[in-house]
Scaffold this active site. Structure first.
Site, PDB file in Angstrom:
ATOM      1  N   HIS A  17      26.181  96.561 178.028  1.00  0.00           N
ATOM      2  CA  HIS A  17      25.141  95.608 177.610  1.00  0.00           C
ATOM      3  C   HIS A  17      23.799  95.961 178.270  1.00  0.00           C
ATOM      4  CE1 HIS A  17      28.672  92.587 177.247  1.00  0.00           C
ATOM      5  NE2 HIS A  17      28.316  92.906 176.026  1.00  0.00           N
ATOM      6  N   LYS A  41      36.483  82.546 171.467  1.00  0.00           N
ATOM      7  CA  LYS A  41      37.253  83.180 172.540  1.00  0.00           C
ATOM      8  C   LYS A  41      37.249  82.289 173.782  1.00  0.00           C
ATOM      9  CE  LYS A  41      34.992  87.369 171.040  1.00  0.00           C
ATOM     10  NZ  LYS A  41      34.031  88.391 171.399  1.00  0.00           N
ATOM     11  N   ARG A  90      29.971 100.965 169.750  1.00  0.00           N
ATOM     12  CA  ARG A  90      30.778 101.890 170.561  1.00  0.00           C
ATOM     13  C   ARG A  90      31.679 102.690 169.617  1.00  0.00           C
ATOM     14  NH1 ARG A  90      32.955  97.044 173.975  1.00  0.00           N
ATOM     15  NH2 ARG A  90      33.192  96.537 171.783  1.00  0.00           N
ATOM     16  N   SER A 128      33.726  93.802 177.569  1.00  0.00           N
ATOM     17  CA  SER A 128      33.928  92.631 178.428  1.00  0.00           C
ATOM     18  C   SER A 128      35.423  92.302 178.512  1.00  0.00           C
ATOM     19  CB  SER A 128      33.179  91.426 177.873  1.00  0.00           C
ATOM     20  OG  SER A 128      31.799  91.658 177.912  1.00  0.00           O
TER      21      SER A 128
HETATM   22  O1  PNS Z   1      29.560  89.837 171.884  1.00  0.00           O
HETATM   23  P1  PNS Z   1      30.200  89.369 170.628  1.00  0.00           P
HETATM   24  O2  PNS Z   1      31.314  88.388 170.928  1.00  0.00           O
HETATM   25  O3  PNS Z   1      30.667  90.495 169.755  1.00  0.00           O
HETATM   26  O4  PNS Z   1      29.055  88.569 169.812  1.00  0.00           O
HETATM   27  C1  PNS Z   1      29.360  87.993 168.560  1.00  0.00           C
HETATM   28  C2  PNS Z   1      28.205  87.072 168.115  1.00  0.00           C
HETATM   29  C3  PNS Z   1      27.988  85.976 169.128  1.00  0.00           C
HETATM   30  C4  PNS Z   1      26.933  87.879 167.957  1.00  0.00           C
HETATM   31  C5  PNS Z   1      28.598  86.477 166.735  1.00  0.00           C
HETATM   32  O5  PNS Z   1      29.849  85.861 166.842  1.00  0.00           O
HETATM   33  C6  PNS Z   1      27.590  85.478 166.222  1.00  0.00           C
HETATM   34  O6  PNS Z   1      26.550  85.849 165.735  1.00  0.00           O
HETATM   35  N1  PNS Z   1      27.909  84.165 166.330  1.00  0.00           N
HETATM   36  C7  PNS Z   1      27.023  83.093 165.924  1.00  0.00           C
HETATM   37  C8  PNS Z   1      27.554  82.391 164.674  1.00  0.00           C
HETATM   38  C9  PNS Z   1      27.169  83.138 163.433  1.00  0.00           C
HETATM   39  O7  PNS Z   1      26.016  83.323 163.096  1.00  0.00           O
HETATM   40  N2  PNS Z   1      28.200  83.633 162.721  1.00  0.00           N
HETATM   41  C10 PNS Z   1      28.044  84.428 161.533  1.00  0.00           C
HETATM   42  C11 PNS Z   1      27.877  85.894 161.887  1.00  0.00           C
HETATM   43  S1  PNS Z   1      27.894  86.870 160.430  1.00  0.00           S
END
Ligand code: PNS
Length: 164
Positions: A17, A41, A90, A128
């Site tokens: 990150h 999660k 990644r 993570s």
């Molecule tokens: O680090 P992560 O867990 O891969 O991040 C995922 C994240 C938080 C970016 C994604 O789950 C997200 O954007 N959540 C907010 C809700 C949302 O907009 N969902 C639709 C995404 S297409």
């Protein structure tokens, strides 16, 4: 002013990150790290702790903001005036999920583009999830997280003592 947003769970912040943040800062004037509140999660660290972790590492970076967000990412991105969503990529395994998210987000908000930063080789394997797993089993994870995060992990997940 070019504003970008880097969303994620950051539970916890890893060197991967940190690398994406550093490189994203070269591409925009202001970067908003957006820590997701509503992740399904089970989180090890609270949202406030995850925000603090990023702020500690980037205390000397005036162009970085760190906030929590909930609800749709594209709504939050637009509310803070960000036109670009930064994501790290990644292994190939990341691609399908990221491709789906990027296209869903672009359908919801055509004015918000997603840009990807390829993980640098040193952090290609770092996630993570693995950091938490290895740390919880007593493995050394100092190479994968900033020292401040390492200290928090050591506090939260005390290394198991060897059996007498
Ligand atoms: O680090 P992560 O867990 O891969 O991040 C995922 C994240 C938080 C970016 C994604 O789950 C997200 O954007 N959540 C907010 C809700 C949302 O907009 N969902 C639709 C995404 S297409």
């Amino acid at each position: 002013m070019r504003r970008a947003i880097y969303p994620g769970s950051f539970d916890p912040l890893t060197n991967g990150h940190v690398n994406v943040i550093e490189r994203s800062l070269r591409l925009c004037d202001r970067l908003i790290v957006a820590v997701a509140r509503n992740i399904s999660k089970t989180a090890l660290f609270s949202v406030d702790e995850r925000i603090e972790m990023v702020r500690e590492v980037f205390a000397d970076e005036p162009r970085l903001e760190v906030h929590a967000f909930e609800g749709l990412l594209v709504d939050y991105a637009q509310s803070v005036g960000a036109h670009v969503i930064m994501r790290g990529l990644r292994a190939v395994a990341d691609f399908e999920y990221e491709y789906q998210m990027a296209n869903m987000n672009r359908t919801l908000a055509p004015g918000v583009e997603t840009a990807f930063i390829m993980a640098d080789p040193a952090n290609f394997y770092v996630s993570s999830r693995l950091v938490k797993e290895v740390a919880s089993l007593g493995g050394d994870i100092a190479h994968a997280v900033p020292p401040t995060v390492f200290a928090r992990l050591a506090q939260r997940l005390p290394t198991r003592q060897a059996a007498p």
